[in-house]
Design a protein around this motif. Structure first.
Motif, PDB file in Angstrom:
ATOM      1  N   LYS A   1      59.251  11.253 -17.532  1.00 23.09           N
ATOM      2  CA  LYS A   1      59.755  10.288 -16.560  1.00 23.09           C
ATOM      3  C   LYS A   1      59.004   8.962 -16.632  1.00 23.09           C
ATOM      4  CE  LYS A   1      61.428  13.657 -13.169  1.00 23.09           C
ATOM      5  NZ  LYS A   1      61.342  14.140 -11.769  1.00 23.09           N
ATOM      6  N   ALA A   2      57.783   9.002 -17.149  1.00 23.88           N
ATOM      7  CA  ALA A   2      56.990   7.777 -17.232  1.00 23.88           C
ATOM      8  C   ALA A   2      57.474   6.873 -18.363  1.00 23.88           C
ATOM      9  CB  ALA A   2      55.517   8.122 -17.422  1.00 23.88           C
ATOM     10  N   ILE A   3      57.913   7.467 -19.477  1.00 19.51           N
ATOM     11  CA  ILE A   3      58.300   6.672 -20.652  1.00 19.51           C
ATOM     12  C   ILE A   3      59.406   5.652 -20.331  1.00 19.51           C
ATOM     13  CG2 ILE A   3      59.402   6.806 -22.928  1.00 19.51           C
ATOM     14  CD1 ILE A   3      57.837   9.405 -23.375  1.00 19.51           C
ATOM     15  N   PRO A   4      60.515   6.026 -19.643  1.00 24.59           N
ATOM     16  CA  PRO A   4      61.555   5.017 -19.334  1.00 24.59           C
ATOM     17  C   PRO A   4      61.034   3.876 -18.469  1.00 24.59           C
ATOM     18  CG  PRO A   4      62.398   7.242 -19.009  1.00 24.59           C
ATOM     19  CD  PRO A   4      60.926   7.379 -19.219  1.00 24.59           C
ATOM     20  N   ARG A   5      60.069   4.168 -17.596  1.00 27.03           N
ATOM     21  CA  ARG A   5      59.505   3.117 -16.747  1.00 27.03           C
ATOM     22  C   ARG A   5      58.752   2.085 -17.591  1.00 27.03           C
ATOM     23  NH1 ARG A   5      62.395   3.279 -12.173  1.00 27.03           N
ATOM     24  NH2 ARG A   5      62.275   5.307 -11.134  1.00 27.03           N
ATOM     25  N   PHE A   6      57.921   2.572 -18.526  1.00 29.43           N
ATOM     26  CA  PHE A   6      57.162   1.648 -19.370  1.00 29.43           C
ATOM     27  C   PHE A   6      58.081   0.890 -20.326  1.00 29.43           C
ATOM     28  CE2 PHE A   6      53.681   4.856 -18.547  1.00 29.43           C
ATOM     29  CZ  PHE A   6      52.984   4.044 -17.659  1.00 29.43           C
ATOM     30  N   LEU A   7      59.126   1.562 -20.801  1.00 29.70           N
ATOM     31  CA  LEU A   7      60.094   0.870 -21.663  1.00 29.70           C
ATOM     32  C   LEU A   7      60.817  -0.243 -20.905  1.00 29.70           C
ATOM     33  CD1 LEU A   7      61.660   3.854 -23.644  1.00 29.70           C
ATOM     34  CD2 LEU A   7      60.230   2.020 -24.573  1.00 29.70           C
ATOM     35  N   GLU A   8      61.180   0.023 -19.648  1.00 31.79           N
ATOM     36  CA  GLU A   8      61.844  -1.005 -18.840  1.00 31.79           C
ATOM     37  C   GLU A   8      60.900  -2.163 -18.558  1.00 31.79           C
ATOM     38  OE1 GLU A   8      64.789  -2.993 -16.796  1.00 31.79           O
ATOM     39  OE2 GLU A   8      64.903  -1.267 -18.154  1.00 31.79           O
ATOM     40  N   SER A   9      59.647  -1.853 -18.282  1.00 23.74           N
ATOM     41  CA  SER A   9      58.656  -2.909 -18.063  1.00 23.74           C
ATOM     42  C   SER A   9      58.512  -3.772 -19.315  1.00 23.74           C
ATOM     43  CB  SER A   9      57.312  -2.290 -17.691  1.00 23.74           C
ATOM     44  OG  SER A   9      56.329  -3.294 -17.515  1.00 23.74           O
ATOM     45  N   LEU A  10      58.444  -3.110 -20.482  1.00 24.28           N
ATOM     46  CA  LEU A  10      58.344  -3.856 -21.741  1.00 24.28           C
ATOM     47  C   LEU A  10      59.577  -4.732 -21.973  1.00 24.28           C
ATOM     48  CD1 LEU A  10      56.920  -4.406 -24.424  1.00 24.28           C
ATOM     49  CD2 LEU A  10      58.058  -2.358 -25.348  1.00 24.28           C
ATOM     50  N   LYS A  11      60.742  -4.210 -21.671  1.00 26.80           N
ATOM     51  CA  LYS A  11      61.988  -4.970 -21.852  1.00 26.80           C
ATOM     52  C   LYS A  11      61.993  -6.226 -20.983  1.00 26.80           C
ATOM     53  CE  LYS A  11      66.999  -4.477 -21.239  1.00 26.80           C
ATOM     54  NZ  LYS A  11      68.091  -3.549 -20.815  1.00 26.80           N
ATOM     55  N   LEU A  12      61.586  -6.089 -19.732  1.00 23.20           N
ATOM     56  CA  LEU A  12      61.545  -7.242 -18.822  1.00 23.20           C
ATOM     57  C   LEU A  12      60.567  -8.298 -19.316  1.00 23.20           C
ATOM     58  CD1 LEU A  12      61.588  -5.260 -15.458  1.00 23.20           C
ATOM     59  CD2 LEU A  12      63.338  -6.890 -16.175  1.00 23.20           C
ATOM     60  N   LEU A  13      59.404  -7.878 -19.779  1.00 19.74           N
ATOM     61  CA  LEU A  13      58.396  -8.831 -20.236  1.00 19.74           C
ATOM     62  C   LEU A  13      58.809  -9.478 -21.556  1.00 19.74           C
ATOM     63  CD1 LEU A  13      55.265  -6.719 -19.293  1.00 19.74           C
ATOM     64  CD2 LEU A  13      55.975  -8.858 -18.231  1.00 19.74           C
ATOM     65  N   ASP A  14      59.425  -8.717 -22.451  1.00 19.73           N
ATOM     66  CA  ASP A  14      59.926  -9.314 -23.698  1.00 19.73           C
ATOM     67  C   ASP A  14      60.940 -10.408 -23.411  1.00 19.73           C
ATOM     68  OD1 ASP A  14      58.415  -7.844 -25.466  1.00 19.73           O
ATOM     69  OD2 ASP A  14      59.920  -6.283 -25.768  1.00 19.73           O
ATOM     70  N   TYR A  15      61.842 -10.126 -22.480  1.00 24.22           N
ATOM     71  CA  TYR A  15      62.865 -11.122 -22.140  1.00 24.22           C
ATOM     72  C   TYR A  15      62.224 -12.360 -21.507  1.00 24.22           C
ATOM     73  CZ  TYR A  15      67.375 -12.982 -20.675  1.00 24.22           C
ATOM     74  OH  TYR A  15      68.472 -13.784 -20.522  1.00 24.22           O
ATOM     75  N   ALA A  16      61.281 -12.140 -20.601  1.00 23.05           N
ATOM     76  CA  ALA A  16      60.622 -13.271 -19.928  1.00 23.05           C
ATOM     77  C   ALA A  16      59.870 -14.146 -20.921  1.00 23.05           C
ATOM     78  CB  ALA A  16      59.668 -12.753 -18.854  1.00 23.05           C
ATOM     79  N   ILE A  17      59.215 -13.521 -21.917  1.00 24.73           N
ATOM     80  CA  ILE A  17      58.419 -14.283 -22.877  1.00 24.73           C
ATOM     81  C   ILE A  17      59.298 -14.955 -23.923  1.00 24.73           C
ATOM     82  CG2 ILE A  17      56.678 -14.074 -24.698  1.00 24.73           C
ATOM     83  CD1 ILE A  17      55.428 -11.805 -23.010  1.00 24.73           C
ATOM     84  N   ASP A  18      60.295 -14.245 -24.416  1.00 21.59           N
ATOM     85  CA  ASP A  18      61.087 -14.741 -25.548  1.00 21.59           C
ATOM     86  C   ASP A  18      62.286 -15.584 -25.135  1.00 21.59           C
ATOM     87  OD1 ASP A  18      59.348 -13.324 -27.158  1.00 21.59           O
ATOM     88  OD2 ASP A  18      60.633 -11.537 -27.234  1.00 21.59           O
ATOM     89  N   LYS A  19      62.862 -15.310 -23.963  1.00 19.49           N
ATOM     90  CA  LYS A  19      64.112 -15.968 -23.586  1.00 19.49           C
ATOM     91  C   LYS A  19      63.965 -17.010 -22.478  1.00 19.49           C
ATOM     92  CE  LYS A  19      66.513 -13.264 -26.329  1.00 19.49           C
ATOM     93  NZ  LYS A  19      67.178 -13.790 -27.549  1.00 19.49           N
ATOM     94  N   CYS A  20      62.920 -16.912 -21.684  1.00 18.60           N
ATOM     95  CA  CYS A  20      62.774 -17.815 -20.532  1.00 18.60           C
ATOM     96  C   CYS A  20      61.683 -18.852 -20.806  1.00 18.60           C
ATOM     97  CB  CYS A  20      62.433 -17.035 -19.260  1.00 18.60           C
ATOM     98  SG  CYS A  20      63.640 -15.754 -18.855  1.00 18.60           S
ATOM     99  N   THR A  21      61.885 -20.038 -20.291  1.00 17.78           N
ATOM    100  CA  THR A  21      60.909 -21.114 -20.493  1.00 17.78           C
ATOM    101  C   THR A  21      60.288 -21.590 -19.189  1.00 17.78           C
ATOM    102  OG1 THR A  21      62.679 -22.765 -20.360  1.00 17.78           O
ATOM    103  CG2 THR A  21      62.097 -21.948 -22.543  1.00 17.78           C
ATOM    104  N   ARG A  22      60.787 -21.102 -18.062  1.00 21.16           N
ATOM    105  CA  ARG A  22      60.271 -21.542 -16.765  1.00 21.16           C
ATOM    106  C   ARG A  22      59.653 -20.367 -16.023  1.00 21.16           C
ATOM    107  NH1 ARG A  22      61.568 -26.528 -15.196  1.00 21.16           N
ATOM    108  NH2 ARG A  22      63.098 -27.665 -16.454  1.00 21.16           N
ATOM    109  N   TRP A  23      58.468 -20.626 -15.493  1.00 15.66           N
ATOM    110  CA  TRP A  23      57.826 -19.618 -14.666  1.00 15.66           C
ATOM    111  C   TRP A  23      58.597 -19.452 -13.368  1.00 15.66           C
ATOM    112  CZ3 TRP A  23      54.816 -15.642 -14.556  1.00 15.66           C
ATOM    113  CH2 TRP A  23      54.164 -15.249 -13.381  1.00 15.66           C
ATOM    114  N   GLN A  24      58.879 -20.591 -12.736  1.00 11.70           N
ATOM    115  CA  GLN A  24      59.677 -20.592 -11.502  1.00 11.70           C
ATOM    116  C   GLN A  24      60.468 -21.888 -11.507  1.00 11.70           C
ATOM    117  OE1 GLN A  24      58.240 -18.607  -7.788  1.00 11.70           O
ATOM    118  NE2 GLN A  24      58.123 -20.686  -7.040  1.00 11.70           N
ATOM    119  N   ALA A  25      59.979 -22.913 -10.836  1.00 16.87           N
ATOM    120  CA  ALA A  25      60.631 -24.223 -10.945  1.00 16.87           C
ATOM    121  C   ALA A  25      59.967 -25.045 -12.037  1.00 16.87           C
ATOM    122  CB  ALA A  25      60.565 -24.967  -9.611  1.00 16.87           C
ATOM    123  N   THR A  26      58.670 -24.810 -12.265  1.00 12.68           N
ATOM    124  CA  THR A  26      57.941 -25.556 -13.283  1.00 12.68           C
ATOM    125  C   THR A  26      58.058 -24.855 -14.636  1.00 12.68           C
ATOM    126  OG1 THR A  26      55.937 -24.340 -12.713  1.00 12.68           O
ATOM    127  CG2 THR A  26      56.295 -26.432 -11.594  1.00 12.68           C
TER     128      THR A  26
END
Length: 464
Positions: free
Chosen positions: A354-379
């Protein structure tokens, strides 16, 4: 010109469209009609004659009695042949007449068609001329209307401005408290921004507040209570900013004091639990005043996830924040922390599956934030934000390596991120150092990296 300024449309009445081509077309049509009638009459006559010929022929060959001699038979036969030849000539004449009339009829139809086309062309030219004049008049009318509308708009705006200035002046005379309300709210926000984290407006690094600064914050905070007597909708953005900064101040204040107390409870008193209530109050008011802003939502998420550890309360706010602004990193960063926390809880219970899907989802969210997003919030993304994202991704990768999911690959990627978080010959951030020390313990996220040959040497070099 018609009364409404639009020229009359070209009429299709014969009296108005009669011309040389129209008259010629009409004459050709009359000739065609006459020739057509003659052709029909000739064809009927020819048909009648053709039908009559067999009867006539039978009549000629009927003989009441056989001829008495050959000469009489010859005379009768010659007479029949002469009659047949005469009838044949009559039929030929009728056919010739029919062909001639047909040719004349075809010619008259061609002439009539030519005249008709010329007449249609004349009408089309007149219609185009009328439309051209209509277009020119329409453009002139539109330009005139636009000039008058612009003049009227200018006059109305002038009157409105004069009216507003007069009414505002009257209000200021009767209620001096309302003078420059928005400017006053902005000044409160700018003054608070000298001390308090203000991620959407430039200053986003929380520092320890000394006594003098705390007094100034509380001084400006006391004026915020007056907001209750105003309609805040015209100032929603500025008011929400003030509320967010105050909520963020109490949220970070509690977190810092809690950290210091955990390090040395004798030297540092426990945090004031009322600060959590103040932070919640201000951030909820900020969201209520300006519901389309992600700043209060993300600060509430930080309060629930990082400070209070109440992850479930943050989920709804995080989703709303992402719906409002999909290209931000902060909401995904906090969601990744929630997923990582859930995975760690499952590990503590011995539920690796049950732990593995949680860590995979966390990794997916962080990969998307780092690779696809350029704004932290408004800045735009700040290097400090990038280091926070990569540090948490290193933790997720290390946990997956620990659970046997592409162990060498994930462990190597984790070290790549850690080397970016702690670059050589640069002073590391206090928060990252504290996190790293905790995660290197036996049950920490990163301790597995020491047990993998491919990453042990790199990790030892990083610690030194």
């Amino acid at each position: 010109m018609s009364p409404n300024g639009i020229p009359p449309q070209p009429s299709s009445h014969p009296a108005e469209t009669s011309g040389p081509w129209a008259r010629r077309s009409m004459a050709a049509k009359v000739i065609s009609l006459v020739l057509g009638t003659l052709i029909i009459a000739t064809a009927l006559l020819l048909s009648f004659d053709v039908i009559r010929q067999p009867w006539m022929w039978n009549h000629y060959i009927e003989v009441p009695a056989p001829p008495r001699d050959i000469s009489q038979q010859e005379i009768l036969l010659r007479e029949k042949l002469n009659n047949y030849e005469k009838n044949a000539e009559d039929l030929k004449s009728l056919v010739s007449l029919l062909l001639g009339l047909s040719s004349l009829y075809a010619l008259s139809l061609g002439v009539a068609s030519y005249f008709g086309v010329q007449e249609a062309k004349d009408r089309a030219d007149k219609t185009i001329d009328g439309l051209t004049k209509l277009e020119a008049n329409a453009k002139a009318n539109v330009q005139d209307y636009e000039r008058r509308l612009e003049k009227q708009t200018g006059d109305v705006e002038k009157h409105i401005k004069e009216f507003i200035e007069t009414e505002v002046l009257n209000v200021h005379r009767q209620f001096p408290l309302f003078r420059d309300t928005q400017e006053s709210i902005q000044k409160i926000g700018n003054n608070l921004g000298q001390f308090v984290p203000d991620g959407d407006f430039g200053r986003d690094i929380f520092q320890k507040i000394d006594v003098k600064q705390r007094v100034m914050i509380e001084y400006f905070e006391s004026s915020v209570a007056a907001f209750e007597f105003f309609d805040l909708q015209p100032f929603e953005k500025d008011v929400s900013r003030v509320y967010v900064m105050l909520g963020s101040y109490y949220s970070h204040k509690y977190a810092r004091e809690a950290t210091e107390n955990s390090r040395d409870s004798k030297k540092n008193p426990p945090p004031d639990s009322a600060d959590l209530e103040r932070a919640t109050l201000y951030l909820n008011r900020a969201h209520k005043v300006f519901p389309h802003s992600i700043a209060p939502l993300n600060e509430l998420d930080y309060l629930y996830v990082i400070v209070m550890g109440q992850n479930e309360k943050a989920v709804e706010f995080l989703q709303t924040s992402l719906d409002l602004q999909t290209n931000q990193q902060r909401a995904r960063h906090l969601m990744a922390i929630i997923e990582h926390t859930r995975g760690t809880e499952e590990l503590s219970k011995g539920n690796s599956a049950k732990a593995i899907p949680r860590f995979l989802e966390s990794l997916k969210l962080l990969d998307y934030a780092i690779d696809k997003c350029t704004r932290w919030q408004a800045t735009l993304e700040h290097p400090r934000y990038g280091r926070a994202l990569r540090y948490n991704r290193a933790c997720a990768l290390a946990r997956l390596a620990e659970l046997g999911i592409e162990t060498v690959t994930h462990a190597s990627r984790a070290m790549d991120d850690l080397e970016l978080v702690f670059p050589t010959r640069q002073e590391p951030e206090e928060q990252r150092v504290s996190d790293f020390q905790n995660d290197m313990k036996n049950t920490g996220d990163l301790c597995i990296l020491l047990g993998i040959a491919a990453t042990r040497r790199r990790l030892v070099a990083l610690i030194r």
